[in-house]
Design a protein around this motif. Structure first.
Motif, mmCIF file in Angstrom:
data_model
loop_
_atom_site.group_PDB
_atom_site.id
_atom_site.type_symbol
_atom_site.label_atom_id
_atom_site.label_comp_id
_atom_site.label_asym_id
_atom_site.label_seq_id
_atom_site.Cartn_x
_atom_site.Cartn_y
_atom_site.Cartn_z
ATOM 1 N N THR A 34 24.582 172.034 -37.413
ATOM 2 C CA THR A 34 23.396 171.896 -38.243
ATOM 3 C C THR A 34 22.163 172.043 -37.339
ATOM 4 O O THR A 34 22.265 171.899 -36.118
ATOM 5 N N PRO A 35 21.000 172.307 -37.932
ATOM 6 C CA PRO A 35 19.779 172.351 -37.109
ATOM 7 C C PRO A 35 19.550 171.055 -36.337
ATOM 8 O O PRO A 35 19.072 171.086 -35.203
ATOM 9 N N TRP A 36 19.919 169.930 -36.899
ATOM 10 C CA TRP A 36 19.722 168.641 -36.223
ATOM 11 C C TRP A 36 20.643 168.504 -35.024
ATOM 12 O O TRP A 36 20.257 167.954 -34.001
ATOM 13 N N GLU A 37 21.862 169.019 -35.134
ATOM 14 C CA GLU A 37 22.781 168.989 -33.991
ATOM 15 C C GLU A 37 22.293 169.918 -32.884
ATOM 16 O O GLU A 37 22.380 169.579 -31.702
ATOM 17 N N ILE A 38 21.774 171.072 -33.266
ATOM 18 C CA ILE A 38 21.202 171.998 -32.286
ATOM 19 C C ILE A 38 20.008 171.341 -31.608
ATOM 20 O O ILE A 38 19.873 171.363 -30.382
ATOM 21 N N GLU A 40 19.346 168.190 -31.221
ATOM 22 C CA GLU A 40 19.797 167.107 -30.341
ATOM 23 C C GLU A 40 20.382 167.657 -29.033
ATOM 24 O O GLU A 40 20.098 167.139 -27.949
ATOM 25 N N GLU A 41 21.172 168.719 -29.135
ATOM 26 C CA GLU A 41 21.796 169.304 -27.940
ATOM 27 C C GLU A 41 20.754 169.940 -27.018
ATOM 28 O O GLU A 41 20.844 169.801 -25.792
ATOM 29 N N VAL A 42 19.771 170.622 -27.582
ATOM 30 C CA VAL A 42 18.706 171.215 -26.766
ATOM 31 C C VAL A 42 17.921 170.109 -26.062
ATOM 32 O O VAL A 42 17.601 170.216 -24.878
ATOM 33 N N TRP A 43 17.640 169.032 -26.768
ATOM 34 C CA TRP A 43 16.913 167.913 -26.157
ATOM 35 C C TRP A 43 17.747 167.270 -25.053
ATOM 36 O O TRP A 43 17.259 166.985 -23.957
ATOM 37 N N ARG A 44 19.032 167.072 -25.321
ATOM 38 C CA ARG A 44 19.916 166.415 -24.353
ATOM 39 C C ARG A 44 20.101 167.252 -23.088
ATOM 40 O O ARG A 44 20.079 166.726 -21.981
ATOM 41 N N THR A 45 20.274 168.562 -23.250
ATOM 42 C CA THR A 45 20.600 169.409 -22.098
ATOM 43 C C THR A 45 19.384 170.026 -21.417
ATOM 44 O O THR A 45 19.433 170.309 -20.227
ATOM 45 N N ARG A 46 18.305 170.275 -22.167
ATOM 46 C CA ARG A 46 17.139 170.974 -21.603
ATOM 47 C C ARG A 46 15.860 170.146 -21.643
ATOM 48 O O ARG A 46 14.838 170.581 -21.141
ATOM 49 N N ASN A 47 15.907 168.997 -22.312
ATOM 50 C CA ASN A 47 14.728 168.143 -22.443
ATOM 51 C C ASN A 47 13.575 168.894 -23.113
ATOM 52 O O ASN A 47 12.418 168.772 -22.730
ATOM 53 N N ILE A 48 13.945 169.719 -24.109
ATOM 54 C CA ILE A 48 12.971 170.503 -24.862
ATOM 55 C C ILE A 48 13.101 170.133 -26.334
ATOM 56 O O ILE A 48 14.203 170.101 -26.875
ATOM 57 N N SER A 51 11.749 171.972 -33.375
ATOM 58 C CA SER A 51 11.759 171.482 -34.752
ATOM 59 C C SER A 51 12.886 172.169 -35.524
ATOM 60 O O SER A 51 13.363 173.239 -35.143
ATOM 61 N N GLU A 52 13.287 171.545 -36.634
ATOM 62 C CA GLU A 52 14.316 172.141 -37.484
ATOM 63 C C GLU A 52 13.860 173.499 -38.004
ATOM 64 O O GLU A 52 14.640 174.448 -38.050
ATOM 65 N N SER A 53 12.582 173.604 -38.368
ATOM 66 C CA SER A 53 12.080 174.879 -38.888
ATOM 67 C C SER A 53 12.093 175.958 -37.810
ATOM 68 O O SER A 53 12.377 177.123 -38.084
ATOM 69 N N SER A 54 11.830 175.582 -36.570
ATOM 70 C CA SER A 54 11.906 176.541 -35.466
ATOM 71 C C SER A 54 13.340 177.001 -35.247
ATOM 72 O O SER A 54 13.598 178.185 -35.016
ATOM 73 N N ILE A 55 14.274 176.092 -35.340
ATOM 74 C CA ILE A 55 15.685 176.433 -35.144
ATOM 75 C C ILE A 55 16.172 177.382 -36.233
ATOM 76 O O ILE A 55 16.818 178.392 -35.934
ATOM 77 N N THR A 56 15.843 177.106 -37.480
ATOM 78 C CA THR A 56 16.280 178.009 -38.546
ATOM 79 C C THR A 56 15.589 179.366 -38.433
ATOM 80 O O THR A 56 16.195 180.402 -38.724
ATOM 81 N N ALA A 57 14.338 179.373 -37.967
ATOM 82 C CA ALA A 57 13.648 180.652 -37.731
ATOM 83 C C ALA A 57 14.353 181.435 -36.626
ATOM 84 O O ALA A 57 14.494 182.657 -36.721
ATOM 85 N N ARG A 58 14.816 180.754 -35.585
ATOM 86 C CA ARG A 58 15.525 181.438 -34.506
ATOM 87 C C ARG A 58 16.870 181.984 -34.986
ATOM 88 O O ARG A 58 17.293 183.035 -34.526
ATOM 89 N N THR A 59 17.530 181.302 -35.934
ATOM 90 C CA THR A 59 18.780 181.859 -36.473
ATOM 91 C C THR A 59 18.488 183.143 -37.240
ATOM 92 O O THR A 59 19.281 184.084 -37.195
ATOM 93 N N ARG A 60 17.353 183.196 -37.920
ATOM 94 C CA ARG A 60 16.957 184.437 -38.604
ATOM 95 C C ARG A 60 16.608 185.526 -37.589
ATOM 96 O O ARG A 60 16.956 186.688 -37.767
ATOM 97 N N ASP A 61 15.942 185.137 -36.515
ATOM 98 C CA ASP A 61 15.608 186.104 -35.466
ATOM 99 C C ASP A 61 16.860 186.727 -34.863
ATOM 100 O O ASP A 61 16.870 187.911 -34.539
ATOM 101 N N LEU A 62 17.903 185.934 -34.687
ATOM 102 C CA LEU A 62 19.138 186.450 -34.091
ATOM 103 C C LEU A 62 19.728 187.602 -34.896
ATOM 104 O O LEU A 62 20.459 188.426 -34.357
#
Length: 92
Positions: A34-38, A40-48, A51-62
């Motif tokens: 889910t966007p929330w899991e993504i 959380e993982e980005v925050w945990r591993t990269r400290n970045i 937002s959920e809207s940014s994540i869903t936009a990036r899935t569209r970009d892909l």
């Protein structure tokens, strides 16, 4: 008096391309996320923070040619209103 700009590039926000890379890396693991899991993982591993809207936009970009024309699968998580994503061709 001479002015010199000193920029700490570590403090700058990551570019859209690096956000796309982070999302692609996570979705290529083959696990539905889910966007929330993504987020959380980005925050945990990269400290970045992303937002959920940014994540869903990036899935569209892909899906766009310029970012690899990936086939991003989307489905509703069972028993939830949340959507989850993964890249097609990645085994679970």
């Amino acid at each position: 008096m001479e002015f010199q700009s000193q920029i700490d590039f570590d403090l700058l926000e990551p570019s859209v391309e690096s956000h796309i890379d982070m999302v692609r890396t996570l979705l290529s693991r083959g696990k539905w996320m889910t966007p929330w899991e993504i987020q959380e993982e980005v925050w945990r591993t990269r400290n970045i923070r992303m937002s959920e809207s940014s994540i869903t936009a990036r899935t569209r970009d892909l899906r766009k040619d310029q970012y690899g024309a990936h086939e991003v699968l989307i489905r509703r998580r069972s028993g939830s209103k949340a959507y989850e994503y993964r890249l097609k061709g990645q085994d679970e």
